[in-house]
Scaffold this active site. Sequence first.
Site, PDB file in Angstrom:
ATOM      1  N   ILE A  71      23.594   9.404 -15.165  1.00 36.21           N
ATOM      2  CA  ILE A  71      23.285   9.566 -16.595  1.00 36.21           C
ATOM      3  C   ILE A  71      23.758  10.946 -17.078  1.00 36.21           C
ATOM      4  O   ILE A  71      24.239  11.087 -18.191  1.00 36.21           O
ATOM      5  CB  ILE A  71      21.761   9.407 -16.863  1.00 36.21           C
ATOM      6  CG1 ILE A  71      21.220   8.097 -16.283  1.00 36.21           C
ATOM      7  CG2 ILE A  71      21.433   9.535 -18.356  1.00 36.21           C
ATOM      8  CD1 ILE A  71      21.767   6.823 -16.872  1.00 36.21           C
ATOM      9  N   GLY A  72      23.640  11.944 -16.226  1.00 37.81           N
ATOM     10  CA  GLY A  72      24.091  13.290 -16.605  1.00 37.81           C
ATOM     11  C   GLY A  72      23.104  14.021 -17.491  1.00 37.81           C
ATOM     12  O   GLY A  72      23.493  14.778 -18.377  1.00 37.81           O
ATOM     13  N   LEU A  73      21.818  13.767 -17.231  1.00 39.03           N
ATOM     14  CA  LEU A  73      20.735  14.512 -17.904  1.00 39.03           C
ATOM     15  C   LEU A  73      20.800  14.449 -19.427  1.00 39.03           C
ATOM     16  O   LEU A  73      20.567  15.447 -20.116  1.00 39.03           O
ATOM     17  CB  LEU A  73      20.728  15.975 -17.441  1.00 39.03           C
ATOM     18  CG  LEU A  73      20.364  16.198 -15.985  1.00 39.03           C
ATOM     19  CD1 LEU A  73      20.558  17.661 -15.599  1.00 39.03           C
ATOM     20  CD2 LEU A  73      18.915  15.781 -15.713  1.00 39.03           C
ATOM     21  N   ASN A 100       9.918  17.745 -16.684  1.00 42.86           N
ATOM     22  CA  ASN A 100      11.000  17.855 -15.701  1.00 42.86           C
ATOM     23  C   ASN A 100      12.101  18.734 -16.282  1.00 42.86           C
ATOM     24  O   ASN A 100      12.663  18.424 -17.321  1.00 42.86           O
ATOM     25  CB  ASN A 100      11.514  16.442 -15.370  1.00 42.86           C
ATOM     26  CG  ASN A 100      12.637  16.455 -14.348  1.00 42.86           C
ATOM     27  OD1 ASN A 100      13.769  16.816 -14.644  1.00 42.86           O
ATOM     28  ND2 ASN A 100      12.319  16.048 -13.137  1.00 42.86           N
ATOM     29  N   CYS A 131      20.884  19.971  -9.728  1.00 47.38           N
ATOM     30  CA  CYS A 131      21.990  20.071 -10.684  1.00 47.38           C
ATOM     31  C   CYS A 131      22.930  21.195 -10.264  1.00 47.38           C
ATOM     32  O   CYS A 131      22.496  22.203  -9.741  1.00 47.38           O
ATOM     33  CB  CYS A 131      21.485  20.394 -12.074  1.00 47.38           C
ATOM     34  SG  CYS A 131      20.017  19.554 -12.489  1.00 47.38           S
ATOM     35  N   ASN A 193      14.764  13.069  -4.724  1.00 42.32           N
ATOM     36  CA  ASN A 193      15.682  12.665  -5.773  1.00 42.32           C
ATOM     37  C   ASN A 193      16.640  11.626  -5.166  1.00 42.32           C
ATOM     38  O   ASN A 193      16.439  11.185  -4.039  1.00 42.32           O
ATOM     39  CB  ASN A 193      16.433  13.907  -6.293  1.00 42.32           C
ATOM     40  CG  ASN A 193      16.784  13.757  -7.763  1.00 42.32           C
ATOM     41  OD1 ASN A 193      17.195  12.678  -8.198  1.00 42.32           O
ATOM     42  ND2 ASN A 193      16.642  14.817  -8.518  1.00 42.32           N
ATOM     43  N   THR A 194      17.663  11.254  -5.880  1.00 37.51           N
ATOM     44  CA  THR A 194      18.552  10.174  -5.428  1.00 37.51           C
ATOM     45  C   THR A 194      19.531  10.643  -4.345  1.00 37.51           C
ATOM     46  O   THR A 194      19.847  11.824  -4.236  1.00 37.51           O
ATOM     47  CB  THR A 194      19.360   9.647  -6.627  1.00 37.51           C
ATOM     48  OG1 THR A 194      19.968  10.766  -7.276  1.00 37.51           O
ATOM     49  CG2 THR A 194      18.478   8.927  -7.611  1.00 37.51           C
ATOM     50  N   GLY A 218      15.932   3.218  -5.427  1.00 32.78           N
ATOM     51  CA  GLY A 218      15.428   1.851  -5.320  1.00 32.78           C
ATOM     52  C   GLY A 218      14.965   1.537  -3.905  1.00 32.78           C
ATOM     53  O   GLY A 218      15.000   2.416  -3.030  1.00 32.78           O
ATOM     54  N   GLY A 244      10.703   7.525  -4.101  1.00 30.89           N
ATOM     55  CA  GLY A 244      11.942   7.008  -3.523  1.00 30.89           C
ATOM     56  C   GLY A 244      11.706   5.590  -3.043  1.00 30.89           C
ATOM     57  O   GLY A 244      11.134   5.379  -1.987  1.00 30.89           O
TER      58      GLY A 244
HETATM   59  C1  LIG Z   1      18.236   6.010 -14.477  1.00 32.71           C
HETATM   60  C2  LIG Z   1      17.661   7.178 -13.715  1.00 32.71           C
HETATM   61  C3  LIG Z   1      17.556   8.437 -14.329  1.00 32.71           C
HETATM   62  C4  LIG Z   1      17.015   9.523 -13.649  1.00 32.71           C
HETATM   63  N1  LIG Z   1      16.907  10.733 -14.282  1.00 32.71           N
HETATM   64  C5  LIG Z   1      16.307  11.783 -13.640  1.00 32.71           C
HETATM   65  C6  LIG Z   1      16.099  13.023 -14.316  1.00 32.71           C
HETATM   66  O1  LIG Z   1      16.400  13.179 -15.511  1.00 32.71           O
HETATM   67  N2  LIG Z   1      15.528  14.057 -13.609  1.00 32.71           N
HETATM   68  C7  LIG Z   1      15.149  13.907 -12.295  1.00 32.71           C
HETATM   69  O2  LIG Z   1      14.616  14.855 -11.704  1.00 32.71           O
HETATM   70  N3  LIG Z   1      15.307  12.722 -11.649  1.00 32.71           N
HETATM   71  C8  LIG Z   1      15.876  11.667 -12.278  1.00 32.71           C
HETATM   72  N4  LIG Z   1      16.019  10.463 -11.625  1.00 32.71           N
HETATM   73  C9  LIG Z   1      15.551  10.344 -10.223  1.00 32.71           C
HETATM   74  C10 LIG Z   1      14.156   9.698 -10.139  1.00 32.71           C
HETATM   75  O3  LIG Z   1      13.198  10.477 -10.817  1.00 32.71           O
HETATM   76  C11 LIG Z   1      13.715   9.493  -8.680  1.00 32.71           C
HETATM   77  O4  LIG Z   1      13.656  10.749  -8.024  1.00 32.71           O
HETATM   78  C12 LIG Z   1      14.670   8.599  -7.891  1.00 32.71           C
HETATM   79  O5  LIG Z   1      15.168   7.554  -8.701  1.00 32.71           O
HETATM   80  C13 LIG Z   1      14.029   8.004  -6.634  1.00 32.71           C
HETATM   81  O6  LIG Z   1      12.952   7.165  -6.955  1.00 32.71           O
HETATM   82  P1  LIG Z   1      13.091   5.547  -7.088  1.00 32.71           P
HETATM   83  O7  LIG Z   1      13.819   5.069  -5.849  1.00 32.71           O
HETATM   84  O8  LIG Z   1      11.682   5.065  -7.186  1.00 32.71           O
HETATM   85  O9  LIG Z   1      13.909   5.282  -8.307  1.00 32.71           O
HETATM   86  C14 LIG Z   1      16.574   9.365 -12.299  1.00 32.71           C
HETATM   87  C15 LIG Z   1      16.665   8.098 -11.690  1.00 32.71           C
HETATM   88  C16 LIG Z   1      17.193   7.023 -12.375  1.00 32.71           C
HETATM   89  C17 LIG Z   1      17.259   5.676 -11.694  1.00 32.71           C
END
Ligand SMILES: Cc1cc2nc3c(=O)[nH]c(=O)nc-3n(C[C@H](O)[C@H](O)[C@H](O)COP(=O)(O)O)c2cc1C
Length: 305
Positions: A71-73, A100, A131, A193-194, A218, A244
């Site tokens: 998404i790029g914040l 956040n 970031c 985070n991801t 996911g 996560g």
């Molecule tokens: C569409 C999307 C947008 C995200 N945007 C942010 C963000 O703005 N800031 C952040 O710290 N993490 C962001 N994340 C990461 C999530 O907060 C989370 O750490 C990550 O998705 C792992 O959890 P999950 O497997 O339950 O999704 C985003 C994740 C997704 C899927």
Amino acid sequence: MANLQVNLPGLNMKNPVIPASGTFGFGYEFSKFYDINVLGSMMLKGTTLEARFGNPLPRIAEGPSGMLNAIGLQNPGVYAVMEKELVQLSKVYDDKVIANVAGSCFEDYVECAKIISRHPMIGALEINISCPNVKAGGIQFGTDPQMAATLTKAIKEVSQVPVYIKLSPNVTDIVAMAKAIEEAGADGITMINTLIGMRFDLKTGKPIIANKTGGYSGPAIFPVALRMVYQVSQAVSIPVIGMGGISSGADAIEMMMAGASAVAVGCQNLVDPYACPTIIEEMNQILDDMGIENIQDIVKKSHQY
Ligand SMILES: Cc1cc2nc3c(=O)[nH]c(=O)nc-3n(C[C@H](O)[C@H](O)[C@H](O)COP(=O)(O)O)c2cc1C
């Protein structure tokens, strides 16, 4: 019904379930589906000092057990978040939320954290250190313990509320990161985070996401997140909020057994907008079935083995 109450720095929560940043907007959008006051708290969409328009499209690629996003914040900037988004949220949510914070450079992070921490709805900050640090030539705060510690100290000096640092799994030693952050004075850790991933179009071989790589999240990342929360919560004494791949009450309980004091739910909110209230109900049911009266009794249960 078990006592699900959790008290963490800056957050006195009726239950440990928190929608994760970026997957729940600024919260009020979900009040169309249910009373969001059932939630423990919420992590707001990543906020930067200036507005960000995000990365070019496409920014999402789905997979069988998770999704990629870049998404790029995208966000309207810290002042618009406080003047518009938090005003909307305050009409439908009574409790404190977690802001956040992200930035392109050290100064941006510190300034944004300072400004938003003064808002009365903010109970804690979650600092997204994954970031790129533009000024340091692309080095990430999230992969260098020394830089992460310096940033933590600077934010602690200006913040009016407790500071949680959000860890990236894309490191060789997540425990070293956590220890450096704890020593620097962080009040808590949120993780993970991801993971960095890619998908390609079968016909052309071109990456599906315009940014080429994206963050993978996911159900597929759940075992990775559990392992990292387990390792970090054994190594530090500040609380860890685990996330996560959580998509059920059973997952949430497993995450707390791994060492998390509370949990955050990310992309499951995109699959099912009712995910968080369903997870709260399921946790209650599972604890009742197990004969456990207080959720605190399962936190770190795995550490005895
Ligand atoms: C569409 C999307 C947008 C995200 N945007 C942010 C963000 O703005 N800031 C952040 O710290 N993490 C962001 N994340 C990461 C999530 O907060 C989370 O750490 C990550 O998705 C792992 O959890 P999950 O497997 O339950 O999704 C985003 C994740 C997704 C899927």
